[in-house]
Design a protein around this motif. Structure first.
Motif, short mmCIF file in Angstrom:
data_model
loop_
_atom_site.label_atom_id
_atom_site.label_comp_id
_atom_site.label_asym_id
_atom_site.label_seq_id
_atom_site.Cartn_x
_atom_site.Cartn_y
_atom_site.Cartn_z
N ILE A 218 0.84 -1.21 0.00
CA ILE A 218 0.00 0.00 0.00
C ILE A 218 0.87 1.25 0.00
CG2 ILE A 218 -1.58 1.36 1.43
CD1 ILE A 218 -2.96 -1.26 2.21
N ALA A 219 1.90 1.26 0.84
CA ALA A 219 2.80 2.41 0.89
C ALA A 219 3.51 2.61 -0.45
CB ALA A 219 3.81 2.23 2.02
N ALA A 220 3.95 1.51 -1.06
CA ALA A 220 4.64 1.62 -2.36
C ALA A 220 3.68 2.13 -3.43
CB ALA A 220 5.19 0.25 -2.76
N HIS A 221 2.45 1.62 -3.45
CA HIS A 221 1.48 2.05 -4.46
C HIS A 221 1.13 3.52 -4.28
CE1 HIS A 221 -2.49 2.39 -6.47
NE2 HIS A 221 -1.94 1.53 -7.32
N ARG A 222 1.03 3.96 -3.05
CA ARG A 222 0.74 5.37 -2.78
C ARG A 222 1.88 6.25 -3.31
NH1 ARG A 222 -0.37 4.77 2.15
NH2 ARG A 222 1.68 5.32 3.01
N LEU B 264 11.68 -16.75 -17.02
CA LEU B 264 12.03 -16.68 -18.44
C LEU B 264 11.68 -15.32 -19.02
CD1 LEU B 264 12.96 -18.10 -21.07
CD2 LEU B 264 10.57 -18.80 -21.39
N TYR B 265 10.55 -14.78 -18.58
CA TYR B 265 10.09 -13.49 -19.09
C TYR B 265 10.68 -12.32 -18.29
CZ TYR B 265 6.73 -16.66 -21.19
OH TYR B 265 6.15 -17.69 -21.88
N CYS B 266 10.67 -12.46 -16.96
CA CYS B 266 11.25 -11.43 -16.11
C CYS B 266 11.26 -11.92 -14.67
CB CYS B 266 10.45 -10.12 -16.21
SG CYS B 266 11.16 -8.77 -15.26
N PRO B 267 12.39 -11.85 -13.98
CA PRO B 267 12.43 -12.28 -12.57
C PRO B 267 11.81 -11.21 -11.68
CG PRO B 267 14.57 -11.44 -13.22
CD PRO B 267 13.72 -11.44 -14.46
N ALA B 268 11.60 -11.57 -10.43
CA ALA B 268 11.12 -10.60 -9.44
C ALA B 268 12.24 -9.60 -9.16
CB ALA B 268 10.70 -11.31 -8.15
N MET B 269 11.85 -8.33 -9.02
CA MET B 269 12.82 -7.26 -8.82
C MET B 269 12.33 -6.32 -7.73
SD MET B 269 13.66 -6.31 -12.80
CE MET B 269 11.91 -6.28 -13.27
N SER B 270 13.25 -5.52 -7.22
CA SER B 270 12.87 -4.48 -6.26
C SER B 270 11.98 -3.45 -6.95
CB SER B 270 14.12 -3.80 -5.71
OG SER B 270 14.77 -3.08 -6.73
N ALA B 271 11.32 -2.62 -6.17
CA ALA B 271 10.41 -1.62 -6.73
C ALA B 271 11.14 -0.67 -7.68
CB ALA B 271 9.74 -0.84 -5.60
N ASP B 272 12.35 -0.26 -7.29
CA ASP B 272 13.12 0.65 -8.14
C ASP B 272 13.52 -0.03 -9.44
OD1 ASP B 272 12.92 2.62 -6.24
OD2 ASP B 272 14.89 2.20 -5.35
N ALA B 273 13.94 -1.28 -9.35
CA ALA B 273 14.38 -2.00 -10.55
C ALA B 273 13.22 -2.27 -11.49
CB ALA B 273 15.06 -3.31 -10.15
N VAL B 274 12.06 -2.63 -10.95
CA VAL B 274 10.92 -2.91 -11.81
C VAL B 274 10.40 -1.63 -12.45
CG1 VAL B 274 8.98 -2.73 -10.18
CG2 VAL B 274 8.90 -4.44 -11.98
#
Length: 569
Positions: free
Chosen positions: A383-387, A545-555
């Motif tokens: 929620i904090a990240a989305h805000r 294969l398509y994209c690994p999980a990443m931090s918020a900044d990286a994504v």
């Protein structure tokens, strides 16, 4: 008036005495009780008459035996006293001084026994020598876990100084629950007392027999803690249980599974030594009733690692901002390869951890009862990240974010007494249209009615709902059609886990489509699996294969190069 009728006077004294009085026949069957005994035992007269007196107390020491015939020449006592515990109807046990007097006929043969019970309490109602009773198991009179831990700590320290060994035996009575159900809990309690007495007779005075609870006991062998000594004692304990136990007209056979652990070979501290002995007991049980097993050192190593992991997890979950971070893995439309959403996944900051997939640790979290706490931290963090994404006008704010729930989060009796929907209503967000909560399919196998109510309340908040891990666990399709799910995930590993895995995946996709639930195939990590799945009727895919999980900044940086499909929001 009463003085003219001695029999009535005696009866009056018996009835009104504040001392619990019981008259039994020579075999110990209750003939008469007074009100004071009924208060002590927590029973009424109808529940006592005809019962064996031993049903209502547990001895704290081996009982003295009263002969059924007396000969003046023998000089044998006609009475004895001992401390006992009387079990009350509320489950509590109270300490009582019990006196027993033999009533003899003209030939000096016992025809009745008179029992007197006096509660051991001070004027203020406190138990005398409180510390003594705190360390005693009320059912058997044996040392309890508190006293065992104290003695074990002292014994380990002494063994370390003297460079000697210790042995711990973990004893579990085989199938005792079935025996308890068959004879009743009151009789089961009496049997536990008898089991404790038999075991105690086989334990040396320098060793400790303690009851951990239920039908589990432990023996601490201090002076001679070798494997040979442990085996000899275990065999004696098992032999002590061989004679049948009597319950009314029944003869019951009792056996015990025994696990043995040694210090310092198997463990070097209190908790691990007991846990190692317990694991050995489970090994013994697998071999059959009445068996003995020593510690499997490979199992002990895994057990130590498990306890270490759980300790680290417990610490981390109570300070999640310090120990965890959320990563986000994109979901794709496989035809356009555009991002359609994100799934939040947990990452542990511990440098030596998270070598396994997240679910490996989430199972430990659930076993520790900390899943709800961790789930709520994940939701609040998302929620904090989305805000913040909204404030920054980031394209991430246009994507749905999925979070997997633990099973306990669908219940109403959470640790803080706030059901999930109540918790969400107090979060700092104006809308939940962007939030997707994924429920594992196995959560739908128990209380579906409760899950249905909770899911519909979540839907009313605007939350998107998904069901995960379909295909490997049975699911009631009728119920699935009634639940408000918009998506369902299927693990790509099903294609290789089963002979007809590809057909299973396709059948699951068709089933979900028929129920107006969008299927998503997850866990696609290599090209071969992706090629195999091209023939399925699923549009949405996810995997490394398509994209690994990443931090918020990286994504966010990744998303600048791969614009999302905005019509999915």
């Amino acid at each position: 008036m009463l003085a003219q009728h001695p029999a009535r006077l005696v009866q009056h004294a018996f009835e009104q005495s504040q001392t619990g009085m019981v008259l039994t026949d020579a075999e110990g069957r209750i003939v008469l009780v007074n009100d004071a005994f009924c208060r002590i035992a927590g029973s009424d007269r109808g529940e006592t008459t005809g019962w064996a007196i031993e049903h209502f107390f547990v001895s704290l020491s081996p009982p003295s035996r009263l002969p059924t015939s007396m000969d003046r020449a023998t000089g044998e006592p006609r009475s004895w006293q001992q401390e006992v515990l009387c079990r009350q109807s509320n489950g509590e046990s109270v300490p009582v001084l019990m006196s027993v007097d033999a009533l003899l006929d003209d030939q000096h043969v016992v025809h009745h026994l008179l029992y007197s019970f006096v509660r051991l309490s001070a004027s203020a109602g406190e138990l005398p020598n409180d510390r003594h009773w705190i360390h005693i198991d009320s059912m058997t009179g044996l040392p309890n876990w508190l006293l065992l831990r104290d003695r074990l700590s002292h014994a380990l320290a002494q063994a370390e100084r003297a460079d000697t060994t210790l042995a711990m035996l973990f004893i579990d009575i085989d199938r005792f629950k079935a025996i308890n159900d068959a004879v009743g809990h009151l009789e089961g309690d009496r049997m536990l007392g008898e089991i404790a007495r038999r075991l105690q007779q086989e334990v040396r005075s320098k060793d400790t027999l303690a009851r951990l609870g239920s039908d589990q006991f432990v023996v601490l062998l201090e002076k001679d803690g070798t494997a040979e000594a442990a085996q000899a004692v275990a065999e004696r304990l098992q032999e002590a249980l061989e004679p049948p136990f009597t319950s009314g007209d029944r003869y019951l056979l009792v056996t015990a599974s025994v696990g043995a652990a040694l210090y310092p070979g198997d463990a070097e501290d209190e908790e691990t030594l007991i846990a190692a002995a317990r694991s050995a007991m489970f090994t013994a049980r697998k071999k059959g009733p009445g068996r003995l097993a020593f510690v499997d050192h490979r199992l002990t190593s895994r057990l130590k690692e498990k306890h270490r992991l759980e300790g680290l997890l417990t610490e981390a979950i109570h300070m999640p901002d310090r120990h965890f971070v959320l990563h986000y893995q994109p979901e794709f439309d496989r035809h356009t390869l555009q991002c359609t959403g994100l799934e939040a996944s947990l990452r542990w900051k511990h440098p030596d951890r998270w070598q396994h997939p997240p679910y490996h640790y989430l199972e430990s979290v659930a076993r520790l009862g900390l899943g709800v706490r961790l789930n709520r931290w994940m939701i609040q963090t998302a929620i904090a990240a989305h805000r913040q994404w909204g404030t920054d006008h980031s394209p991430l704010g246009k994507l749905a974010v999925s979070i997997q729930l633990c099973e306990a989060h669908l219940a109403h009796d959470t640790y803080d007494h706030r059901p999930l929907d109540h918790f969400l209503q107090h979060q700092d967000t104006s809308t939940f249209e962007w939030l997707a909560l994924k429920v594992p399919a196995q959560c739908l196998g128990s209380d579906l009615e409760m899950a249905n109510h909770m899911l519909k309340r979540l839907e009313q908040l605007g939350i998107r709902l998904a069901v995960g891990e379909l295909g490997s666990d049975p699911v009631d399709l009728a119920w699935l059609s009634r639940l408000p799910f918009r998506k369902g995930t299927i693990d790509a590993h099903l294609t290789t886990a089963y002979r007809d895995g590809l057909r299973l995946v396709e059948a699951s996709c068709r089933m979900l489509n028929a129920l107006d639930i969008e299927p998503v195939i997850t866990g696609i990590d290599d090209e071969a699996v992706a090629t195999l799945l091209e023939s399925t009727s699923c549009r949405l895919v996810q995997g490394n294969l398509y994209c690994p999980a990443m931090s918020a900044d990286a994504v966010a940086q990744w998303l600048d190069e791969h614009p999302p499909l905005t019509d999915e929001t």
